[in-house]
Each structure stands twice: as structure tokens, then as C-alpha cells.
Design a protein around this motif. Structure first.
Motif, PDB file in Angstrom:
ATOM      1  N   GLY A  87       3.489  -6.646   3.232  1.00 19.44           N
ATOM      2  CA  GLY A  87       3.564  -5.844   4.446  1.00 19.44           C
ATOM      3  C   GLY A  87       4.898  -5.146   4.634  1.00 19.44           C
ATOM      4  O   GLY A  87       5.089  -4.391   5.591  1.00 19.44           O
ATOM      5  N   LYS A  88       5.841  -5.362   3.723  1.00 17.00           N
ATOM      6  CA  LYS A  88       7.175  -4.754   3.857  1.00 17.00           C
ATOM      7  C   LYS A  88       7.133  -3.272   3.502  1.00 17.00           C
ATOM      8  O   LYS A  88       6.435  -2.862   2.577  1.00 17.00           O
ATOM      9  N   PRO A  89       7.897  -2.461   4.261  1.00 19.09           N
ATOM     10  CA  PRO A  89       7.947  -1.034   3.929  1.00 19.09           C
ATOM     11  C   PRO A  89       8.694  -0.827   2.614  1.00 19.09           C
ATOM     12  O   PRO A  89       9.666  -1.520   2.325  1.00 19.09           O
ATOM     13  N   LEU A 135      -4.104  -6.442   6.192  1.00 19.32           N
ATOM     14  CA  LEU A 135      -2.832  -6.275   6.871  1.00 19.32           C
ATOM     15  C   LEU A 135      -3.060  -5.540   8.185  1.00 19.32           C
ATOM     16  O   LEU A 135      -4.146  -4.993   8.422  1.00 19.32           O
ATOM     17  N   SER A 136      -2.056  -5.556   9.029  1.00 24.74           N
ATOM     18  CA  SER A 136      -2.172  -4.870  10.314  1.00 24.74           C
ATOM     19  C   SER A 136      -2.568  -3.422  10.082  1.00 24.74           C
ATOM     20  O   SER A 136      -2.047  -2.763   9.178  1.00 24.74           O
ATOM     21  N   TRP A 179      -0.523   7.932   6.797  1.00 20.71           N
ATOM     22  CA  TRP A 179      -0.862   9.349   6.674  1.00 20.71           C
ATOM     23  C   TRP A 179       0.025  10.260   7.523  1.00 20.71           C
ATOM     24  O   TRP A 179       0.146  11.449   7.244  1.00 20.71           O
ATOM     25  N   LEU A 180       0.692   9.722   8.538  1.00 22.19           N
ATOM     26  CA  LEU A 180       1.439  10.579   9.452  1.00 22.19           C
ATOM     27  C   LEU A 180       2.828  10.964   8.931  1.00 22.19           C
ATOM     28  O   LEU A 180       3.180  12.139   8.875  1.00 22.19           O
ATOM     29  N   HIS A 181       3.631   9.969   8.536  1.00 16.35           N
ATOM     30  CA  HIS A 181       5.000  10.257   8.103  1.00 16.35           C
ATOM     31  C   HIS A 181       5.309   9.811   6.679  1.00 16.35           C
ATOM     32  O   HIS A 181       6.436   9.951   6.218  1.00 16.35           O
ATOM     33  N   GLY A 182       4.337   9.207   5.986  1.00 12.91           N
ATOM     34  CA  GLY A 182       4.520   8.879   4.581  1.00 12.91           C
ATOM     35  C   GLY A 182       5.151   7.538   4.262  1.00 12.91           C
ATOM     36  O   GLY A 182       5.440   7.265   3.106  1.00 12.91           O
ATOM     37  N   SER A 183       5.382   6.706   5.257  1.00 13.28           N
ATOM     38  CA  SER A 183       5.890   5.362   4.952  1.00 13.28           C
ATOM     39  C   SER A 183       4.846   4.600   4.160  1.00 13.28           C
ATOM     40  O   SER A 183       3.646   4.712   4.433  1.00 13.28           O
ATOM     41  N   CYS A 184       5.307   3.825   3.185  1.00  9.58           N
ATOM     42  CA  CYS A 184       4.401   2.995   2.399  1.00  9.58           C
ATOM     43  C   CYS A 184       4.713   1.526   2.673  1.00  9.58           C
ATOM     44  O   CYS A 184       5.871   1.165   2.876  1.00  9.58           O
ATOM     45  N   PHE A 185       3.674   0.698   2.661  1.00  8.77           N
ATOM     46  CA  PHE A 185       3.808  -0.731   2.910  1.00  8.77           C
ATOM     47  C   PHE A 185       3.196  -1.496   1.742  1.00  8.77           C
ATOM     48  O   PHE A 185       2.086  -1.182   1.300  1.00  8.77           O
ATOM     49  N   GLN A 243      10.333  -1.704   9.631  1.00  7.39           N
ATOM     50  CA  GLN A 243       9.775  -3.007   9.985  1.00  7.39           C
ATOM     51  C   GLN A 243       8.488  -3.250   9.209  1.00  7.39           C
ATOM     52  O   GLN A 243       7.667  -2.343   9.056  1.00  7.39           O
ATOM     53  N   ALA A 244       8.313  -4.477   8.756  1.00  3.93           N
ATOM     54  CA  ALA A 244       7.090  -4.856   8.043  1.00  3.93           C
ATOM     55  C   ALA A 244       5.905  -4.895   9.001  1.00  3.93           C
ATOM     56  O   ALA A 244       6.074  -5.008  10.220  1.00  3.93           O
ATOM     57  N   VAL A 245       4.713  -4.794   8.444  1.00  2.00           N
ATOM     58  CA  VAL A 245       3.487  -5.020   9.209  1.00  2.00           C
ATOM     59  C   VAL A 245       2.956  -6.393   8.815  1.00  2.00           C
ATOM     60  O   VAL A 245       3.239  -6.893   7.727  1.00  2.00           O
ATOM     61  N   ALA A 246       2.197  -7.000   9.707  1.00  2.00           N
ATOM     62  CA  ALA A 246       1.644  -8.330   9.447  1.00  2.00           C
ATOM     63  C   ALA A 246       0.632  -8.280   8.303  1.00  2.00           C
ATOM     64  O   ALA A 246      -0.088  -7.297   8.137  1.00  2.00           O
ATOM     65  N   THR A 247       0.621  -9.338   7.506  1.00  2.00           N
ATOM     66  CA  THR A 247      -0.409  -9.501   6.485  1.00  2.00           C
ATOM     67  C   THR A 247      -1.217 -10.740   6.838  1.00  2.00           C
ATOM     68  O   THR A 247      -0.722 -11.646   7.524  1.00  2.00           O
ATOM     69  N   TYR A 248      -2.449 -10.768   6.370  1.00  2.00           N
ATOM     70  CA  TYR A 248      -3.355 -11.858   6.712  1.00  2.00           C
ATOM     71  C   TYR A 248      -4.031 -12.399   5.457  1.00  2.00           C
ATOM     72  O   TYR A 248      -4.164 -11.696   4.459  1.00  2.00           O
ATOM     73  N   LYS A 249      -4.459 -13.643   5.544  1.00  2.00           N
ATOM     74  CA  LYS A 249      -5.209 -14.260   4.457  1.00  2.00           C
ATOM     75  C   LYS A 249      -6.570 -13.582   4.376  1.00  2.00           C
ATOM     76  O   LYS A 249      -7.210 -13.308   5.400  1.00  2.00           O
ATOM     77  N   VAL A 250      -7.012 -13.325   3.158  1.00  2.00           N
ATOM     78  CA  VAL A 250      -8.304 -12.686   2.948  1.00  2.00           C
ATOM     79  C   VAL A 250      -8.998 -13.366   1.777  1.00  2.00           C
ATOM     80  O   VAL A 250      -8.345 -13.832   0.841  1.00  2.00           O
ATOM     81  N   LYS A 251     -10.314 -13.450   1.850  1.00  2.00           N
ATOM     82  CA  LYS A 251     -11.091 -13.963   0.734  1.00  2.00           C
ATOM     83  C   LYS A 251     -12.414 -13.223   0.682  1.00  2.00           C
ATOM     84  O   LYS A 251     -12.881 -12.683   1.690  1.00  2.00           O
TER      85      LYS A 251
END
Length: 105
Positions: free
Chosen positions: A74-76, A39-40, A63-69, A83-91
Motif C-alpha cells: 500500500g506504500k506510494p 487495498l483501500s 487515475w487523477l494525479h498518477g501516484s502509484c501504490f 501516505q500509504a493506503v491500507a491493505t487487507y488480507k485476501v483469499k
């Protein structure tokens, strides 16, 4: 879909994350148990590196403000991020981690 080799799986800490770059894009490679996610690496709230945060309950915590994704979407899952962060395909193949930034199939 084009995958780029980013690192050996052994470089990604168990239940942790590693920051890498894929074609100039900062990407966090995260391990949660046996699962690997990409993810981003930039928090959508404070623009700091997510790969420096903690992994737990299927999320990565900034680590800064405690938001979890959510590692899968990628959604908070809690404020202050909205706002969500981008997610990517991984293998994982032959002990190496590959990421695709593309959305084409």
C-alpha cells in the motif's frame, strides 16, 4: 480472522481492479497476473477511487494525479502521494474472492 465474500474472481479484470464495499469500507480488488490483492479504494492523496486506475509493475496507479501504490504494501512508489493506503488480507476459494478487514489472527 473473518473473511467476507466480495465477488467472483471472474468479475475482477485481468491486470485490472474492481471496486467493492466490505462492511461499508471501499476496497479495491486488484489482479496482477495470477495474484489477487485487496487495498483501500481511496487514494491517500486525492481521495478518488483507485480501482479506476491502471495496474502495472506490481502497482495500482491513481487515475487523477498518477501516484502509484504498491499492491502488496500500500506504500506510494512516486509522488504526489506520500501516505500509504491500507491493505487487507485476501483469499480466493472456489472461484470467489474473500477479504478480511481485520488485523487479528
Amino acid at each position: 480472522m473473518t473473511y467476507v465474500k466480495v465477488c467472483p474472481l471472474a468479475d475482477v479484470p485481468a491486470d485490472g481492479a474492481l471496486g467493492v464495499e466490505v462492511d461499508g469500507t471501499p476496497v479495491a480488488i486488484a489482479r496482477a497476473g495470477d495474484d489477487v490483492f485487496a487495498l483501500s479504494d481511496i487514494c491517500s492523496h486525492a481521495e478518488v477511487s483507485l480501482s479506476e486506475g491502471e495496474i502495472y509493475n506490481g502497482t495500482i496507479e491513481c487515475w487523477l494525479h498518477g501516484s502509484c501504490f504498491d499492491l502488496r504494501t500500500g506504500k506510494p512508489t512516486n509522488p504526489p502521494a506520500t501516505q500509504a493506503v491500507a491493505t487487507y488480507k485476501v483469499k480466493v476459494e472456489d472461484g470467489d474472492v474473500y477479504v478480511s478487514l481485520g488485523t487479528d489472527d
